[in-house]
Design a protein around this motif. Structure first.
Motif, PDB file in Angstrom:
ATOM      1  N   ASN A 229       7.011  -1.690   1.918  1.00 36.84           N
ATOM      2  CA  ASN A 229       8.361  -2.495   2.266  1.00 36.84           C
ATOM      3  C   ASN A 229       8.703  -3.305   0.935  1.00 36.84           C
ATOM      4  O   ASN A 229       9.880  -3.474   0.380  1.00 36.84           O
ATOM      5  N   ALA A 230       7.546  -4.083   0.403  1.00 39.91           N
ATOM      6  CA  ALA A 230       7.917  -5.064  -0.796  1.00 39.91           C
ATOM      7  C   ALA A 230       8.228  -4.399  -1.943  1.00 39.91           C
ATOM      8  O   ALA A 230       9.062  -4.768  -2.699  1.00 39.91           O
ATOM      9  N   ILE A 231       7.434  -2.936  -2.185  1.00 39.16           N
ATOM     10  CA  ILE A 231       7.874  -2.143  -3.504  1.00 39.16           C
ATOM     11  C   ILE A 231       9.363  -1.638  -3.257  1.00 39.16           C
ATOM     12  O   ILE A 231      10.001  -1.755  -4.283  1.00 39.16           O
ATOM     13  N   ASN A 232       9.726  -1.275  -2.201  1.00 41.21           N
ATOM     14  CA  ASN A 232      11.028  -0.757  -2.168  1.00 41.21           C
ATOM     15  C   ASN A 232      12.061  -1.627  -2.219  1.00 41.21           C
ATOM     16  O   ASN A 232      13.364  -1.464  -2.552  1.00 41.21           O
ATOM     17  N   VAL A 306       0.507  -8.942  -3.163  1.00 40.40           N
ATOM     18  CA  VAL A 306      -0.194  -8.244  -4.150  1.00 40.40           C
ATOM     19  C   VAL A 306       0.824  -7.430  -5.060  1.00 40.40           C
ATOM     20  O   VAL A 306       0.831  -7.190  -6.424  1.00 40.40           O
ATOM     21  N   VAL A 307       2.064  -7.008  -4.445  1.00 36.76           N
ATOM     22  CA  VAL A 307       3.169  -6.606  -5.108  1.00 36.76           C
ATOM     23  C   VAL A 307       3.626  -7.803  -6.131  1.00 36.76           C
ATOM     24  O   VAL A 307       4.058  -7.317  -7.419  1.00 36.76           O
ATOM     25  N   ASN A 308       3.859  -8.947  -5.600  1.00 31.87           N
ATOM     26  CA  ASN A 308       4.207  -9.930  -6.515  1.00 31.87           C
ATOM     27  C   ASN A 308       3.265 -10.158  -7.882  1.00 31.87           C
ATOM     28  O   ASN A 308       3.720 -10.461  -9.047  1.00 31.87           O
ATOM     29  N   TRP A 309       2.112  -9.853  -7.561  1.00 25.63           N
ATOM     30  CA  TRP A 309       0.968 -10.050  -8.719  1.00 25.63           C
ATOM     31  C   TRP A 309       1.242  -8.891  -9.754  1.00 25.63           C
ATOM     32  O   TRP A 309       1.263  -9.225 -10.840  1.00 25.63           O
ATOM     33  N   ASN A 320       4.038  -3.481 -13.403  1.00 28.41           N
ATOM     34  CA  ASN A 320       5.264  -3.543 -13.164  1.00 28.41           C
ATOM     35  C   ASN A 320       6.112  -2.394 -13.473  1.00 28.41           C
ATOM     36  O   ASN A 320       6.880  -2.133 -12.414  1.00 28.41           O
ATOM     37  N   LEU A 321       5.888  -1.681 -14.539  1.00 29.81           N
ATOM     38  CA  LEU A 321       6.648  -0.329 -14.745  1.00 29.81           C
ATOM     39  C   LEU A 321       6.570   0.811 -13.707  1.00 29.81           C
ATOM     40  O   LEU A 321       7.595   1.201 -13.460  1.00 29.81           O
ATOM     41  N   ASN A 322       5.227   0.743 -13.149  1.00 30.69           N
ATOM     42  CA  ASN A 322       5.171   1.762 -11.876  1.00 30.69           C
ATOM     43  C   ASN A 322       6.146   1.486 -10.900  1.00 30.69           C
ATOM     44  O   ASN A 322       6.488   2.356 -10.211  1.00 30.69           O
ATOM     45  N   LEU A 323       6.225   0.021 -10.640  1.00 27.97           N
ATOM     46  CA  LEU A 323       7.117  -0.206  -9.458  1.00 27.97           C
ATOM     47  C   LEU A 323       8.398   0.117  -9.605  1.00 27.97           C
ATOM     48  O   LEU A 323       9.229   0.337  -8.410  1.00 27.97           O
ATOM     49  N   VAL A 324       9.023   0.140 -10.849  1.00 28.64           N
ATOM     50  CA  VAL A 324      10.505   0.382 -10.915  1.00 28.64           C
ATOM     51  C   VAL A 324      10.609   1.520 -11.885  1.00 28.64           C
ATOM     52  O   VAL A 324      11.704   1.620 -12.683  1.00 28.64           O
TER      53      VAL A 324
END
Length: 351
Positions: A229-232, A306-309, A320-324
């Motif tokens: 949920n945090a990633i999306n 961990v997503v914030n990290w 971060n690039l993988n997340l977006v």
């Protein structure tokens, strides 16, 4: 001896890998770095370097994929007066004194930090220097690496047929062929024990699939949901569609999270030598592109933390690039808790 420690923000430090543990007296004389205006002190024990959690790895398309790979980035011209230096960070694969079957091929990967002011590219090379060559090529080009970034430098080797301890020493050279300073030394070395049984060679194979872990780990579904949920939510805030939760990628991610927990790993390579590709393939996902973020800490973080990290990690922006990313469309999340440590694995894929 050299022991590299890894620190995650203000969390407790933990051991990433057993690396570079050797007595200086047993080493051949280190080459004096010639690519520096500073005098080089006699080679003693280099100071401990901070170790970092291995970053995600970009995997090229499988055979037959139609996706066009991105061209290699062009390096801006270096200032003629820029300086070259490096710091050892971690043994990504093959820690010192690893057992490998005699005659077996293996890949040694060092992680080093660019501590100078020059930008590295393919005209910088890792070059064999002394000791046993282990069938290494004459040189290996370095990836594009800006000052302050880390580079994973890999070389394909073969364990000697003679049983026992073997060591090879390598150096980094600049485009003029001058040896670069690495910490207070100038060598990156590989130390292995060639053994007669072939099970050790299997341990470093890159073709193994999922691992069945048997330690008393626990997997918290709430942490997995929280991470997804945090990633999306983060993607939505950036105007991107959410990732699809894929069961096969989740299986690959959970397998590696369990393996990390049971074997105290903080790398993308599994205890059986598995890779991102082999785990995803073993889980039944046919991919064109695949990559992975991993994290482990004591105390364990929540999924959101961990997503914030990863979002705020300045050491490797690819987290971060993988997340977006707009390259990947599917995602799988794994979480495992053992011995007060929490281990996260997120696998990103495109069929």
């Amino acid at each position: 001896m050299i022991k590299k420690l890894f620190t995650v923000s203000l969390l407790f430090a933990f051991i990433l890998s057993s690396c570079s543990a050797q007595a200086t007296a047993t080493q051949p004389a280190a080459p004096a770095p010639t690519d520096t205006a500073q005098p080089q002190a006699p080679a003693t024990e280099p100071p401990a370097a901070e170790t970092l959690i291995p970053t995600e790895t970009f995997i090229p398309p499988t055979a037959g994929a139609t996706a066009t790979p991105s061209p290699e980035p062009t390096r801006p011209p270096n200032d003629p007066n820029c300086s070259n230096s490096a710091a050892f960070v971690a043994d990504v694969t093959i820690p010192d004194n690893a057992e490998i079957g005699a005659g077996a091929p293996f890949t040694k990967t060092w992680r080093v930090s660019n501590t100078g002011t020059c930008i590295w590219a393919s005209d910088y090379t890792l070059t064999y220097y002394s000791g046993e060559r282990m069938s290494s090529p004459a040189s290996v080009p370095l990836p594009l690496t800006y000052p302050g970034q880390t580079a994973d430098i890999s070389v394909n080797l073969t364990a000697p047929n003679s049983i026992g301890k073997h060591q090879g020493n390598f150096v980094i050279k600049n485009p003029k062929g001058l040896i670069m300073k690495v910490n207070e030394d100038s060598r990156l070395w590989v130390i292995i024990n060639s053994v007669a049984n072939t099970t050790a060679a299997t341990a470093v194979s890159s073709n193994s699939g999922l691992v069945t872990s048997t330690c008393a780990f626990t997997s918290e579904p709430a942490n997995i949901t929280d991470t997804l949920n945090a990633i999306n939510d983060y993607r939505t805030k950036n105007g991107l569609p959410p990732y699809n939760n894929n069961s096969a990628l989740a299986t690959a991610a959970q397998s590696h999270a369990n393996d990390m927990a049971c074997n105290n790993l903080f790398t993308h390579e599994g205890s059986n030598g598995s890779t991102i590709q082999s785990r995803v393939a073993a889980a039944g996902y046919t991919f064109s592109f695949v990559t992975e973020n991993v994290y482990g800490s004591n105390p364990a973080l929540t999924g959101q933390a961990v997503v914030n990290w990863w979002i705020n990690d300045k050491t490797d922006l690819r987290h971060n690039l993988n997340l977006v990313s707009d390259t990947y469309i599917d995602i799988g999340v794994g979480y495992s808790f053992y011995n007060n440590y929490g281990y996260y694995v997120v696998v990103f894929g495109t069929p």
